[in-house]
Design a protein around this motif. Structure first.
Motif, short mmCIF file in Angstrom:
data_model
loop_
_atom_site.label_atom_id
_atom_site.label_comp_id
_atom_site.label_asym_id
_atom_site.label_seq_id
_atom_site.Cartn_x
_atom_site.Cartn_y
_atom_site.Cartn_z
N LEU A 1 -13.28 3.24 -1.76
CA LEU A 1 -12.72 2.08 -1.06
C LEU A 1 -13.68 0.90 -1.11
O LEU A 1 -14.87 1.02 -0.82
N VAL B 1 0.56 4.14 -2.84
CA VAL B 1 0.26 5.54 -2.48
C VAL B 1 1.35 6.45 -3.01
O VAL B 1 1.07 7.51 -3.58
N HIS C 1 -4.19 5.51 5.07
CA HIS C 1 -3.42 6.40 4.20
C HIS C 1 -4.28 7.55 3.69
O HIS C 1 -3.86 8.71 3.69
N ILE D 1 -8.37 8.75 -2.69
CA ILE D 1 -8.25 7.40 -2.15
C ILE D 1 -9.52 7.00 -1.41
O ILE D 1 -10.06 5.91 -1.60
N THR E 1 0.84 -1.20 0.00
CA THR E 1 0.00 0.00 0.00
C THR E 1 0.87 1.24 0.00
O THR E 1 0.58 2.21 -0.72
N GLU F 1 -5.41 1.13 3.49
CA GLU F 1 -5.78 2.10 2.47
C GLU F 1 -6.60 3.23 3.07
O GLU F 1 -6.38 4.41 2.76
N LEU G 1 -5.65 0.49 -4.95
CA LEU G 1 -5.97 0.95 -3.59
C LEU G 1 -7.47 0.87 -3.33
O LEU G 1 -7.91 0.41 -2.27
#
Length: 181
Positions: free
Chosen positions: A73, A20, A50, A69, A16, A47, A39
């Motif tokens: 998800l 990133v 971050h 990001i 990850t 994730e 991600l």
């Protein structure tokens, strides 16, 4: 790290942290786009962490990346939904218009009813990118106030805002009212 075998990127072995970093280095490049897709597909605790950390970063580019990001998800199911929406809603108060626009767009992906009223509050924002984000944030909500706001934005001074608001009313929503007709 847990990987959902139903996701096309489940077999990617990069960390990850590496993904990133790749996204931050060049978010618009093919490598950056690939990194964020992975991600999103993973959508796990790392994730989310971050994205949440980046959403509080000093630089505008990092806060935009944090919103990007957090936007999508999860693969088959949306993960960290409540927590990511909470972080994204806080970004609607960011001093940077680019961050606010990214958060508004991300909230559209999260499709959470708690985002409707805050997004409506930005419908008359002076920055066209923010208003564009509002359109994308509201476009799939079956809500009278959201639809009324989209209808207002079909008369926006910016062509992209107008076009997407019109598209949202005409194609993406089953909501109906005399004003829409």
């Amino acid at each position: 790290m847990t990987r959902d075998p139903r996701c096309t990127h489940a077999s990617d072995e990069r960390s990850t942290d590496e993904l990133v970093a790749r996204y931050l280095a060049a978010p618009g490049s093919s490598e950056g786009r690939e990194a964020i897709v992975i991600l999103h597909a993973r959508g796990g605790d790392a994730e989310f962490a971050h994205g949440a950390r980046l959403a509080k970063a000093v630089t505008e580019a990092e806060r935009v990346a944090g919103a990007d990001i957090l936007a999508q998800l999860g693969c088959e199911e949306r993960t960290h939904l409540e927590d990511s929406v909470r972080v994204l809603l806080s970004l609607l108060n960011d001093p940077s218009d680019a961050v606010v626009a990214a958060a508004a767009i991300a909230l559209g992906h999260r499709h959470h009813p708690s985002s409707i009223r805050p997004l409506i509050g930005l419908a008359r924002h002076p920055d066209a990118e923010v208003r564009f984000g509002v359109v994308l944030g509201l476009i799939d909500h079956e809500d009278l106030e959201a639809s009324t706001t989209l209808l207002e934005l079909t008369r926006d001074g910016d062509r992209d805002v107008r076009d997407w608001a019109t598209f949202g009313i005409a194609s993406q929503s089953d909501f109906d009212s005399p004003e829409i007709r």
